[in-house]
Design an enzyme around this catalytic site. Sequence first.
Site, PDB file in Angstrom:
ATOM      1  N   ASN A   1       0.840  -1.198   0.000  1.00  0.00           N
ATOM      2  CA  ASN A   1       0.000   0.000   0.000  1.00  0.00           C
ATOM      3  C   ASN A   1       0.876   1.250   0.000  1.00  0.00           C
ATOM      4  O   ASN A   1       1.947   1.268   0.595  1.00  0.00           O
ATOM      5  CB  ASN A   1      -0.891   0.032   1.248  1.00  0.00           C
ATOM      6  CG  ASN A   1      -1.872  -1.128   1.280  1.00  0.00           C
ATOM      7  OD1 ASN A   1      -2.077  -1.799   0.286  1.00  0.00           O
ATOM      8  ND2 ASN A   1      -2.461  -1.348   2.438  1.00  0.00           N
TER       9      ASN A   1
ATOM     10  N   HIS B   1       6.186  -0.449  -2.272  1.00  0.00           N
ATOM     11  CA  HIS B   1       5.886   0.437  -3.407  1.00  0.00           C
ATOM     12  C   HIS B   1       5.963   1.913  -3.036  1.00  0.00           C
ATOM     13  O   HIS B   1       5.358   2.750  -3.686  1.00  0.00           O
ATOM     14  CB  HIS B   1       4.506   0.097  -3.986  1.00  0.00           C
ATOM     15  CG  HIS B   1       4.478  -1.233  -4.673  1.00  0.00           C
ATOM     16  ND1 HIS B   1       3.316  -1.835  -5.094  1.00  0.00           N
ATOM     17  CD2 HIS B   1       5.480  -2.083  -5.012  1.00  0.00           C
ATOM     18  CE1 HIS B   1       3.609  -3.007  -5.661  1.00  0.00           C
ATOM     19  NE2 HIS B   1       4.905  -3.180  -5.612  1.00  0.00           N
TER      20      HIS B   1
ATOM     21  N   ILE C   1     -10.884 -12.730   2.197  1.00  0.00           N
ATOM     22  CA  ILE C   1     -12.316 -12.935   1.953  1.00  0.00           C
ATOM     23  C   ILE C   1     -12.567 -14.222   1.176  1.00  0.00           C
ATOM     24  O   ILE C   1     -13.660 -14.774   1.211  1.00  0.00           O
ATOM     25  CB  ILE C   1     -12.966 -11.739   1.210  1.00  0.00           C
ATOM     26  CG1 ILE C   1     -12.146 -11.376  -0.024  1.00  0.00           C
ATOM     27  CG2 ILE C   1     -13.124 -10.554   2.137  1.00  0.00           C
ATOM     28  CD1 ILE C   1     -12.832 -10.364  -0.930  1.00  0.00           C
TER      29      ILE C   1
END
Length: 181
Positions: free
Chosen positions: A38, A55, A151
């Site tokens: 992130n 990143h 998920i």
Amino acid sequence: MIKEIFYDFFGKARPNAAHHTLAEMERAGFLHSIITQNIDNLHQKAGSKEVYEFHGNSRYLVCESCARAFLAEDSDLSSLPPRCPYCKTVLKPDFVFFGEPIPEDAHAHALNETQNADTFILIGTSGEIMPASSIPYKAKQNNKVIIEINIKPSRYTAAITDVFLEGKATEVAPRLMEAIQ
Ligand SMILES: [Zn+2]
């Protein structure tokens, strides 16, 4: 476009329950560091200290000529592109653009943790972006426990995950914290 997406839109984002839980785990001594792709600075906003960003991060604009860095929130983005006040070079956000190398310190730190940590918690990652995606495999090779919160099953789940906790990170992470306290 970069201004609209990363500063006008994501710039308004706030840490969620998962970010806050990880910061709390760090304060309580359960979590040593966060390795993330992130760039949104939300882990730091939630209070996390040891954050290694594969990143980069959007909070600074950097000058590639004189190497100065400027806080994005203090920079004037009313006329684009923003320029270095010292040498007038166009400023670039301090995150990794496609084709640019991964920051060396983040990569080195992540490799260290595959040796030193006893557990890795994978949260909400598909495991498809190299080279960050190879880090959990290296940890597993070193016999670390892999807990995954997702998920749905990812490419890690059948391959290396020891404990799979299905659900949203915002719901599962706080329950995990309650369980280990
Ligand atoms: Zn400059």
